[in-house]
Enzyme design. Structure first.
Site, PDB file in Angstrom:
ATOM      1  N   ASP A  77      -0.200  29.195 -10.836  1.00 50.57           N
ATOM      2  CA  ASP A  77      -1.511  28.547 -10.886  1.00 50.57           C
ATOM      3  C   ASP A  77      -1.430  27.069 -10.543  1.00 50.57           C
ATOM      4  O   ASP A  77      -2.459  26.402 -10.464  1.00 50.57           O
ATOM      5  CB  ASP A  77      -2.142  28.739 -12.269  1.00 50.57           C
ATOM      6  N   ASP A  97      -5.767  36.077 -24.993  1.00 50.73           N
ATOM      7  CA  ASP A  97      -5.042  37.269 -25.424  1.00 50.73           C
ATOM      8  C   ASP A  97      -5.745  38.007 -26.553  1.00 50.73           C
ATOM      9  O   ASP A  97      -5.869  39.239 -26.526  1.00 50.73           O
ATOM     10  CB  ASP A  97      -3.616  36.903 -25.837  1.00 50.73           C
TER      11      ASP A  97
END
Length: 748
Positions: free
Chosen positions: A137, A461
């Site tokens: 990223d 998550d």
């Protein structure tokens, strides 16, 4: 006998008996309820501080009920990979896609990512069944260069590991732990070892030389695509670094580099966005039914971990209900006695094992094996129906996006059939993968909303795991021996605090959002006790709010000469509660071989991080939920530790301070309580006819000061070990404002 062997389960779950611990946990709950009852029925002592203490203690009691519920029936999962090997031929093993994420080549140096990738490529699993996808990223040519060089080293490293049954397959760890002076080692092995060591040293030197230069290299050839790119503004870049062309068992797994498109006008949704791109890209090329995702610093410590996880996912009796298998984070470089409270050893023993005895542990963001069709949004009871009937193409486009190639692969994944890599050429793969990696691809689809990694929280998550479990899926904890993965622990107090702040902020957003455990219990299929256990996780930020209020209330009572603790015999309730709780937790640490110092460091850090990082995380979440500002994703510094677990480095275990809001809050709390105790000792408290400050408030305030002892030393230390003068000045102003508020609101 052979048939009996095939009927045996591939994994077993054993519930741990803890009768004594249950008795003590229940006794602590009884004492908490007694304290609340005393407050309710002692109306003659009723004041506003008394009422506020009742509110805070009610929250503490609820939190203890959550913990008690979670710890009540812990379970351990035991896997049997030998049974799997007997039952399933190696040629019929299912493919597994390996997804690695990195976001910043400075905070996450390429050499760390390289070691993680090398450990994955060397797994004890058929190489033609593995494919490794690395998401960068940060769009860094340095990361791509490091992976290119690592792929050359992998051609020698992977065969070396498998030939010599190496356990730790991250070379950085292997060469730091293993010596070749053992007399039983053969001359051939010693020569191979030295050769591999030289090759790895050369690899490290190349990467270090490139990363150390202002202009690393010319952006031409393979690197031309990185020209005129910015970390937050660049097109999609996809490179196939390794490809197992002949589907060879003795070859190397696929290795693909991906840097998804980023544009300033599009929100990239942090790690969740990267994971969804990796899922789509891997679905195009290999479309494995199972996915392993790891952070860039999580090295494989047990090369047979894929077999252990498949024992759970492929078990004929209970495996079909399991959406993901979680291997929890453990650290190779944890400092002795855990001075920063970031190793979570007792948490794993109590909380995670407790969740394993319910609907399963939460998804921890890394070291997890996922069932692809669960990530694609299927319910457990939909699997068979999806295999019998195909979804209409229109519905698939609405869910998965407009890519025809990806629609084809997702339909096959939902139907339970494998997607052959031969169905798509490398050129077509890159073209299709670029399409599904673009910013606009997810527009008007279900990605990040009902399927994949969910958006809306910087702790992606937990809502992702909750969304899966609310559909009725279970999860399992995998704890093989040796442990599955090891990673880098945050190296200092600031890294630890920033990580805790990010978690607290994201989890608070989840707690008040549509993916809260409450909605899962009320409107989904999350079991009641399992949903209640998730409260332990999602209320981290709220804990900071109530503990800060309670600690501020203690100082308020001392300064204003009022009380919140009972007098006389009633004082024995909080005293007994404090003593029994601390003795109980100390015994928990000693039982698993941890030291008293380890216990105290964790108790101290629990107070510090809850009143600073968690409290700041809560405030950040409130600003996000109210629409005032968005949360900032702060990447944890993952530079490799220069000291071992024994803490050879001079800085190991010592608090080093910088200018940060987390240190302002902690220093303010310390100054407020020191001022309160000074006022008491000098007799400057106001006198009145009501109940004055007693022994309970004084002891509690002194306990807070002892917990903040590292900050107290920081007030007088110099350099990086001292609290910056600007932080002390800000904290002093805040402390004076609080003291002035207390003095102007004296209750007579």
């Amino acid at each position: 006998m052979a048939n009996q062997g095939h009927d045996l389960p591939l994994y077993e779950k054993i519930w741990v008996k803890r009768k004594f611990q249950r008795v003590i946990d229940t006794l602590i709950l009884v004492l908490l309820l007694l304290l609340l009852s005393y407050r309710l029925f002692s109306s003659n002592n009723f004041t506003f501080p008394w009422f506020l203490a009742f509110i805070c203690e009610s929250w503490f009691t609820f939190t203890w009920i959550v913990i008690l519920n979670t710890k009540w029936s812990p379970a351990v999962t035991i896997t049997h990979p030998n049974r799997l090997l007997l039952r399933v031929p190696e040629s019929e093993f299912p493919p597994v896609d390996l997804l690695v994420t990195t976001a910043d080549h400075v905070l996450e140096p390429p050499i760390i990512t390289v070691n993680t990738v090398l450990s994955l490529l060397a797994l004890d699993y058929p190489t033609n069944k593995l494919a490794c996808y690395v998401s960068d990223d940060g769009c860094s040519p340095l990361t791509f260069y490091a992976l290119m060089e690592a792929s050359k080293f992998a051609k020698f490293w992977v065969p070396f590991c498998k030939k010599n049954c190496v356990q730790v397959r991250a070379p950085f760890r292997y060469f730091s732990d293993i010596a070749t002076n053992k007399s039983e080692d053969s001359l051939e092995f010693k020569q191979e070892w030295l050769q591999m060591k030289d090759m790895y040293d050369n690899l490290c030197q190349k990467i270090e030389e490139v990363t150390g230069k202002t202009i690393p290299f010319q952006l031409d050839g393979e690197f031309a695509v990185f020209s005129n790119t910015d970390q937050r503004n660049h097109p999609t870049i996809i490179k196939v670094i390794l490809e197992n062309m002949g589907d060879l068992l003795d070859g190397l797994p696929h290795l693909i580099y991906i840097s998804r498109e980023k544009r300033p006008q599009y929100h990239h949704n942090y790690k969740a966005g990267a994971m969804n791109v990796l899922t789509r890209v891997s679905g195009l090329m290999t479309n494995a039914p199972f996915i392993l995702n790891v952070d860039c610093d999580m090295f494989v410590n047990n090369p047979k971990i894929v077999l252990h996880a498949l024992c759970i996912l492929m078990d004929s009796q209970r495996g079909k209900e399991v959406a993901f298998v979680q291997c929890f984070q453990q650290f190779y470089d944890g400092i002795k006695d855990d001075p920063f409270g970031n190793q979570w050893m007792i948490t794993f023993k109590n909380i995670i094992m407790g969740m394993a005895g319910l609907q399963g542990p939460f998804y921890g963001g890394t070291n997890a094996f996922h069932r692809r069709n669960a990530i694609y949004g299927l319910y457990p009871d939909e699997i068979e129906s999806e295999r019998k009937g195909k979804l209409e193409e229109k519905i698939l486009i609405e869910k998965f996006g407009s890519s025809k190639e990806f629609i084809k692969s997702s339909a096959q994944a939902l139907g339970g059939s494998a997607f052959s890599a031969n169905d798509i050429t490398t050129f077509n793969f890159i073209e299709a993968a670029t399409q599904v990696s673009n910013c606009e691809y997810e527009y008007d689809t279900c990605w990040g909303k009902q399927m994949g990694w969910l958006y809306g929280s910087i702790s992606e998550d937990v809502p992702t795991g909750l969304n899966i479990q609310r559909k009725g899926w279970r999860s399992e904890c995998c704890t093989p021996d040796p442990i599955a993965f090891t990673g880098c622990a945050p190296g200092g107090i600031l890294s630890t605090m920033l990580q805790q702040k990010r978690w607290a902020s994201g989890l608070t957003v989840v707690f008040f959002g549509k993916h809260s455990p409450i909605t899962g219990m009320l409107f989904g299929k999350t079991q009641f006790r399992a949903g209640l256990s998730f409260f332990w996780l999602t209320n981290w930020g709220l804990r900071g709010l109530f503990l800060v209020c309670y600690i501020a209330l203690l100082a308020f009572c001392i300064i204003t000469n009022t009380n919140i603790f009972p007098k006389g015999l009633g004082l024995w309730i909080p005293i007994a509660l404090f003593v029994i709780y601390n003795v109980h937790t100390l015994l928990e640490y000693l039982t698993i071989g941890l030291s008293i110092r380890h216990w105290w460091n964790n108790q101290r850090m629990c107070i510090i991080r809850t009143t600073t990082a968690s409290f700041l995380g809560f405030l950040s979440a409130m600003l996000k939920l109210s629409g005032i500002s968005d949360s900032v994703f702060e990447i944890t510094d993952k530079k490799p530790s220069t000291s071992g677990a024994d803490g050879n480095n001079a800085d190991a275990g010592r608090f080093t301070f910088e200018e940060s809001p987390v240190f302002v809050i902690g220093t303010t709390i310390l100054l407020v309580h020191m001022t309160a105790m000074l006022i008491k000792f000098l007799g400057l408290q106001p006198t009145h006819s009501g109940n004055g400050c007693g022994l309970g408030e004084s002891i509690s305030s002194m306990y807070v000061i002892v917990c903040y002892w590292p900050y107290l030393k920081g007030l007088f230390a110099r350099g990086k070990y001292g609290i910056p003068l600007s932080t002390i000045c800000k904290s002093a102003v805040l402390a004076l404002v609080f003291v002035h508020f207390c003095r102007s609101n004296v209750i007579s």
